[in-house]
Design an enzyme around this catalytic site. Structure first.
Site, mmCIF file in Angstrom:
data_model
loop_
_atom_site.group_PDB
_atom_site.id
_atom_site.type_symbol
_atom_site.label_atom_id
_atom_site.label_comp_id
_atom_site.label_asym_id
_atom_site.label_seq_id
_atom_site.Cartn_x
_atom_site.Cartn_y
_atom_site.Cartn_z
ATOM 1 N N ASP A 117 0.853 -1.452 0.217
ATOM 2 C CA ASP A 117 -0.304 0.541 -0.256
ATOM 3 C C ASP A 117 1.090 1.243 0.182
ATOM 4 O O ASP A 117 0.622 2.228 0.466
ATOM 5 C CB ASP A 117 -0.608 0.145 1.202
ATOM 6 N N ASP A 155 -2.345 -4.470 -4.683
ATOM 7 C CA ASP A 155 -1.837 -2.672 -4.855
ATOM 8 C C ASP A 155 -0.394 -3.837 -5.141
ATOM 9 O O ASP A 155 0.389 -2.294 -6.124
ATOM 10 C CB ASP A 155 -2.631 -2.324 -4.114
ATOM 11 N N ASP A 302 -12.340 0.754 4.919
ATOM 12 C CA ASP A 302 -10.569 1.101 3.286
ATOM 13 C C ASP A 302 -10.146 2.312 4.270
ATOM 14 O O ASP A 302 -8.725 1.429 4.053
ATOM 15 C CB ASP A 302 -11.201 2.329 2.253
#
Length: 470
Positions: A117, A155, A302
């Site tokens: 991330d 990601d 999130d």
């Protein structure tokens, strides 16, 4: 738990995509993948999911029934996102064993890559790549020998802006190692790499990134994990990525857990007004798509509504309230059905109220008793979703049945907000109790997913309780 991809990067990355597009075809030419295949079966509903834990602890909460029926009843993926080298093998083994006992497919999301991330809301991961490889070894040993679906490192490929060239090379090497290790330990495992989503990197750019990370040794890639993009957009995007890679043996998987209302602009972090998507299934109606899955569990934040991965009941309730409502699996006559793997559609047992539908009321009288609006919401090769909205123009009714006829080879495989059956080209849709009362001028809507071949024409002959509609 992973936060949604950063769509705010899209504008910056688009310029780089344009520069890469001219050379992508030459760069991506190469051999076929070592492993490929399609899926068949039903996904596993994890009994230890956060939503089921919340429901067990809050049975009298006013939001519980809706969350249970529209989210808790659906199979969702299990995220392996904690740094737990001593227990990861046993955790994976327990999860997979439960799925095997139920004769269902476990969906495992691996989320432990170093610097995941890029230090965002879901920062963390393994301390270094040596320890990551050891962790992957243990994860793979827990997968057993039967079919399992692994979505590898959300990601990790679409979001690389924080990496130096050396760090990127190390990440790609680690992803390739993970594919090989998982496949070696369980040749029946299906492994998919991160493709971001349709509003992030361009298809040529994303394809090159996937190739660099070893996608040709995997089963394909996944998109839309923790995002809200329309299914049709993801299918089209995935097909463009596949074309850029130049392989006919790879496939895609799409996360539809929260895309029932589509995106809220470019907002990726707990946007308001979203809804759950269609139920998970391997019966996608699209040859390039192995499955629609619920990878991001609806209701888990999130990173804006709460810490990433935290179950937020209000968020779950809104997603349930606004989204696609699973009712009964649509059925069709044996002679009419051409849809592959029809038995893998979500079970009718997930219907929140299908058995409570009242009988249709006495047919209204008059020549202009109803009107019907039919809208195709999204369409892809050999598949589509549609919404039907009924407006009652006659006296109030309590209980409705709508019939209509397809003009082509459409076969309904899945429906929501209505009990839907099909015989040949004739479709019958009934209310599901809570949406059965229609005052004069009142409306009710239901939706469905279907396959088709040739032309996807508009249905005709709409009748509400036996009376023709305009």
């Amino acid at each position: 738990m992973h936060s949604s991809p950063r769509t705010r990067l899209a504008a910056v990355l688009a310029a780089a995509t344009a520069a890469l597009a001219a050379t992508a075809v030459g760069l991506l030419a190469g051999g076929e993948p070592s492993y490929a295949g399609t899926l068949s079966g039903t996904f596993y509903k994890d009994p230890n999911s956060r939503v089921l834990q919340w429901l067990a602890a809050n049975p009298n909460d006013s939001r519980a029934a809706l969350i249970r029926d529209r989210i808790g009843a659906q199979p969702q993926g299990r995220w392996f996102a904690s740094w737990n080298p001593s227990t990861i093998q046993s955790e994976v083994s327990a999860y997979v064993s439960g799925a095997n006992a139920a004769n269902q497919i476990p969906l495992a999301i691996v989320y432990e890559i170093p610097n995941r991330d890029c230090g965002g809301a879901s920062a963390g991961g393994a301390p270094d790549f040596t320890q990551y490889r050891s962790w992957v070894d243990s994860f793979a040993r827990g997968l057993g020998t039967r079919t399992a679906v692994v979505l590898l490192e959300p990601d990790s490929i679409a979001l690389q802006s924080c990496l130096s060239s050396t760090e990127l090379a190390n990440r790609n090497s680690a992803l390739a190692y993970a594919i090989s290790t998982i496949k070696t330990n369980n040749p029946s495992a299906k492994v998919y790499l991160d493709a971001g989503h349709s509003a992030w990197n361009g298809a040529s750019d994303q394809a090159q990134r996937l190739v660099n990370a070893g996608v040709r040794s995997a089963d394909g890639f996944y998109s839309n994990v923790s995002n809200f993009r329309w299914t049709a957009d993801e299918i089209a995007y995935g097909k463009n990525v596949l074309n850029a890679i130049g392989s006919s043996n790879l496939h895609q998987v799409i996360d539809v857990s929260r895309n029932g209302k589509g995106p809220n602009g470019s907002e990726w972090c707990d946007p308001a007004g979203r809804g759950v998507g269609v139920p998970p299934t391997t019966n996608t109606g699209e040859a390039t798509v192995d499955a629609f899955v619920w990878a991001k569990p609806p209701g888990e934040a999130d990173g804006c509504a709460a810490a990433a991965g935290t179950f937020v009941p209000d968020q779950a309730y809104q997603l349930a309230l606004n989204g696609v409502v699973p009712t009964a699996t649509a059925t069709s006559s044996p002679t009419a059905s051409t849809s592959p793997s029809a038995s893998t559609s979500p079970s009718a047992s997930t219907s929140p109220s299908a058995s409570t539908s009242p009988s249709a009321s006495t047919s209204p009288t008059g020549t202009a008793s109803c009107s019907v609006a039919y809208r195709v919401d999204s369409q892809w090769t050999n598949g589509f979703t549609a919404t039907v909205t009924i407006t009652n123009r006659g006296p109030a009714i309590n209980g409705w049945t709508l019939t209509f006829s397809f003009t082509g080879s459409q076969i309904i495989t899945n429906a929501w907000n209505g009990g839907v059956t099909q015989s040949g080209v004739t479709v019958t849709a009934k209310d599901v109790g809570w949406n059965g009362s229609l005052a004069t001028g009142g409306t009710a809507s239901f939706g469905f997913q279907a396959t088709y071949s040739g032309t996807n024409g508009t249905p005709t002959g709409f009748k509400l309780n036996g009376v023709a509609c305009s």
